[in-house]
Motif scaffolding. Structure first.
Motif, PDB file in Angstrom:
ATOM      1  N   LEU A   1       0.837  -1.198   0.000  1.00  8.96           N
ATOM      2  CA  LEU A   1       0.000   0.000   0.000  1.00  8.96           C
ATOM      3  C   LEU A   1       0.872   1.247   0.000  1.00  8.96           C
ATOM      4  O   LEU A   1       1.603   1.498   0.951  1.00  8.96           O
ATOM      5  N   PRO A   2       0.837   2.017  -1.097  1.00  9.38           N
ATOM      6  CA  PRO A   2       1.667   3.231  -1.146  1.00  9.38           C
ATOM      7  C   PRO A   2       1.078   4.368  -0.324  1.00  9.38           C
ATOM      8  O   PRO A   2      -0.133   4.461  -0.144  1.00  9.38           O
ATOM      9  N   LYS A   3       1.968   5.230   0.181  1.00 16.76           N
ATOM     10  CA  LYS A   3       1.544   6.445   0.874  1.00 16.76           C
ATOM     11  C   LYS A   3       1.332   7.548  -0.163  1.00 16.76           C
ATOM     12  O   LYS A   3       2.038   7.578  -1.172  1.00 16.76           O
ATOM     13  N   PRO A   4       0.434   8.510   0.120  1.00 17.06           N
ATOM     14  CA  PRO A   4      -0.514   8.541   1.245  1.00 17.06           C
ATOM     15  C   PRO A   4      -1.654   7.553   1.006  1.00 17.06           C
ATOM     16  O   PRO A   4      -1.927   7.177  -0.131  1.00 17.06           O
ATOM     17  N   PHE A   5      -2.313   7.165   2.076  1.00 19.43           N
ATOM     18  CA  PHE A   5      -3.373   6.169   1.967  1.00 19.43           C
ATOM     19  C   PHE A   5      -4.571   6.602   2.800  1.00 19.43           C
ATOM     20  O   PHE A   5      -4.450   7.398   3.731  1.00 19.43           O
ATOM     21  N   ALA A   6      -5.726   6.067   2.447  1.00 14.94           N
ATOM     22  CA  ALA A   6      -6.941   6.332   3.220  1.00 14.94           C
ATOM     23  C   ALA A   6      -7.038   5.312   4.349  1.00 14.94           C
ATOM     24  O   ALA A   6      -6.684   4.144   4.171  1.00 14.94           O
ATOM     25  N   ALA A   7      -7.510   5.756   5.490  1.00 18.61           N
ATOM     26  CA  ALA A   7      -7.624   4.857   6.644  1.00 18.61           C
ATOM     27  C   ALA A   7      -8.498   3.655   6.318  1.00 18.61           C
ATOM     28  O   ALA A   7      -8.197   2.524   6.701  1.00 18.61           O
ATOM     29  N   SER A   8      -9.586   3.881   5.582  1.00 22.25           N
ATOM     30  CA  SER A   8     -10.501   2.789   5.247  1.00 22.25           C
ATOM     31  C   SER A   8      -9.819   1.740   4.378  1.00 22.25           C
ATOM     32  O   SER A   8     -10.056   0.536   4.544  1.00 22.25           O
ATOM     33  N   GLU A   9      -8.948   2.189   3.449  1.00 21.65           N
ATOM     34  CA  GLU A   9      -8.249   1.216   2.607  1.00 21.65           C
ATOM     35  C   GLU A   9      -7.220   0.439   3.405  1.00 21.65           C
ATOM     36  O   GLU A   9      -7.058  -0.780   3.210  1.00 21.65           O
ATOM     37  N   LEU A  10      -6.514   1.114   4.308  1.00 16.19           N
ATOM     38  CA  LEU A  10      -5.547   0.408   5.145  1.00 16.19           C
ATOM     39  C   LEU A  10      -6.241  -0.692   5.941  1.00 16.19           C
ATOM     40  O   LEU A  10      -5.770  -1.835   5.980  1.00 16.19           O
ATOM     41  N   LEU A  11      -7.376  -0.376   6.554  1.00 14.18           N
ATOM     42  CA  LEU A  11      -8.094  -1.369   7.343  1.00 14.18           C
ATOM     43  C   LEU A  11      -8.588  -2.519   6.472  1.00 14.18           C
ATOM     44  O   LEU A  11      -8.531  -3.688   6.872  1.00 14.18           O
ATOM     45  N   ALA A  12      -9.059  -2.192   5.266  1.00 17.11           N
ATOM     46  CA  ALA A  12      -9.539  -3.235   4.360  1.00 17.11           C
ATOM     47  C   ALA A  12      -8.405  -4.163   3.943  1.00 17.11           C
ATOM     48  O   ALA A  12      -8.575  -5.386   3.875  1.00 17.11           O
ATOM     49  N   ARG A  13      -7.229  -3.597   3.671  1.00 18.19           N
ATOM     50  CA  ARG A  13      -6.086  -4.424   3.273  1.00 18.19           C
ATOM     51  C   ARG A  13      -5.582  -5.277   4.434  1.00 18.19           C
ATOM     52  O   ARG A  13      -5.129  -6.407   4.234  1.00 18.19           O
ATOM     53  N   ILE A  14      -5.652  -4.746   5.643  1.00 15.33           N
ATOM     54  CA  ILE A  14      -5.267  -5.544   6.813  1.00 15.33           C
ATOM     55  C   ILE A  14      -6.221  -6.714   6.979  1.00 15.33           C
ATOM     56  O   ILE A  14      -5.801  -7.850   7.217  1.00 15.33           O
ATOM     57  N   ARG A  15      -7.517  -6.463   6.843  1.00 14.51           N
ATOM     58  CA  ARG A  15      -8.498  -7.550   6.958  1.00 14.51           C
ATOM     59  C   ARG A  15      -8.250  -8.620   5.902  1.00 14.51           C
ATOM     60  O   ARG A  15      -8.283  -9.820   6.187  1.00 14.51           O
ATOM     61  N   ALA A  16      -7.974  -8.168   4.679  1.00 14.84           N
ATOM     62  CA  ALA A  16      -7.714  -9.122   3.597  1.00 14.84           C
ATOM     63  C   ALA A  16      -6.437  -9.908   3.860  1.00 14.84           C
ATOM     64  O   ALA A  16      -6.375 -11.118   3.630  1.00 14.84           O
ATOM     65  N   MET A  17      -5.402  -9.225   4.348  1.00 13.97           N
ATOM     66  CA  MET A  17      -4.134  -9.883   4.650  1.00 13.97           C
ATOM     67  C   MET A  17      -4.321 -10.958   5.713  1.00 13.97           C
ATOM     68  O   MET A  17      -3.811 -12.077   5.582  1.00 13.97           O
ATOM     69  N   LEU A  18      -5.077 -10.638   6.746  1.00 10.92           N
ATOM     70  CA  LEU A  18      -5.275 -11.594   7.835  1.00 10.92           C
ATOM     71  C   LEU A  18      -6.145 -12.767   7.403  1.00 10.92           C
ATOM     72  O   LEU A  18      -5.984 -13.880   7.894  1.00 10.92           O
ATOM     73  N   ARG A  19      -7.055 -12.531   6.463  1.00  8.71           N
ATOM     74  CA  ARG A  19      -7.873 -13.627   5.957  1.00  8.71           C
ATOM     75  C   ARG A  19      -7.047 -14.634   5.175  1.00  8.71           C
ATOM     76  O   ARG A  19      -7.420 -15.801   5.049  1.00  8.71           O
ATOM     77  N   ARG A  20      -5.925 -14.175   4.639  1.00  7.20           N
ATOM     78  CA  ARG A  20      -5.104 -15.066   3.818  1.00  7.20           C
ATOM     79  C   ARG A  20      -4.125 -15.889   4.642  1.00  7.20           C
ATOM     80  O   ARG A  20      -3.336 -16.666   4.077  1.00  7.20           O
TER      81      ARG A  20
END
Length: 224
Positions: free
Chosen positions: A99-118
């Motif tokens: 995830l490149p900076k700058p980023f939206a908080a909602s996208e960071l949280l979504a990518r974390i959720r996806a990462m943990l699901r994997r």
């Protein structure tokens, strides 16, 4: 779930830590790659977020060392380096996402959720022990068709107990997992949250009790 966030910009680090904590995660923060390696090797993390440009060791060097040591914890690279070749290098080295900076908080949280699901040992949203169900998505505990909401820390503590039924968890283990190494919290917060959980289990009429082992810690027991 427990996350390590390695970022040398302390303002970004503080903002992301606040965001993740409010979203129900337990977060440890470090500010250089060497400390990141030390925490990863000694801790039990569900996911790691690495900034690419850090002192002592870069994020990509930390990632490479993790994978060479057989550490499979999911990693999200968070960095201002957004050239295609940099993304390819990060993914080829073993990153799960980028995830490149700058980023939206909602996208960071979504990518974390996806990462943990994997995660290879992906955990379902609902886990059970005896006659109780713990819902990770809603942060509730359910029994006998009734449910109660738990606070962030109480939920993480209950989750830890349910994941290790019958095992005696020491105060230091609980403090490290739920509050993190860098927390200023006193150990009596464990007792306060244990008392809170006992009250909630009693309200539900659950056949589950949190047993105190004097001088050691706590364990989750069933009377069924």
């Amino acid at each position: 779930m427990r996350i390590l966030f390695a970022e040398d910009d302390r303002d970004i680090s503080k903002a992301v830590q606040t965001l993740l904590t409010r979203s129900g995660y337990s977060v440890d923060t470090v500010y250089n790659g060497r400390d990141a390696i030390d925490y990863i090797e000694q801790g039990d993390y569900d996911g790691v977020i690495l900034d690419w440009m850090m002192p002592r060791l870069s994020g990509i060097e930390v990632l490479a060392q993790m994978r060479s040591n057989g550490i499979t914890t999911p990693v999200l690279m968070l960095t201002a380096r957004d050239a295609i070749e940099d993304r390819v290098e990060g993914l080829d080295t073993g990153a799960d996402d980028y995830l490149p900076k700058p980023f939206a908080a909602s996208e960071l949280l979504a990518r974390i959720r996806a990462m943990l699901r994997r995660k290879e040992d992906y955990r379902h949203d609902v886990i059970k022990f005896a006659d109780i169900e713990l819902d990770r998505s809603a942060m509730t505990v359910r029994c006998n068709e009734k449910s109660v909401s738990l606070t962030n820390k109480a939920f993480q503590l209950m989750e830890m107990l349910v994941e290790h039924p019958g095992a005696v968890l020491s105060i230091s283990q609980i403090m490290e997992r739920v509050w993190g190494w860098d927390s200023d919290a006193e150990v009596n917060v464990v007792w306060v949250n244990i008392s809170f959980l006992r009250k909630k289990l009693s309200e539900l009429g659950a056949h589950v009790k949190i047993k105190a082992v004097r001088g050691v810690g706590y364990s989750l027991e069933s009377s069924l």
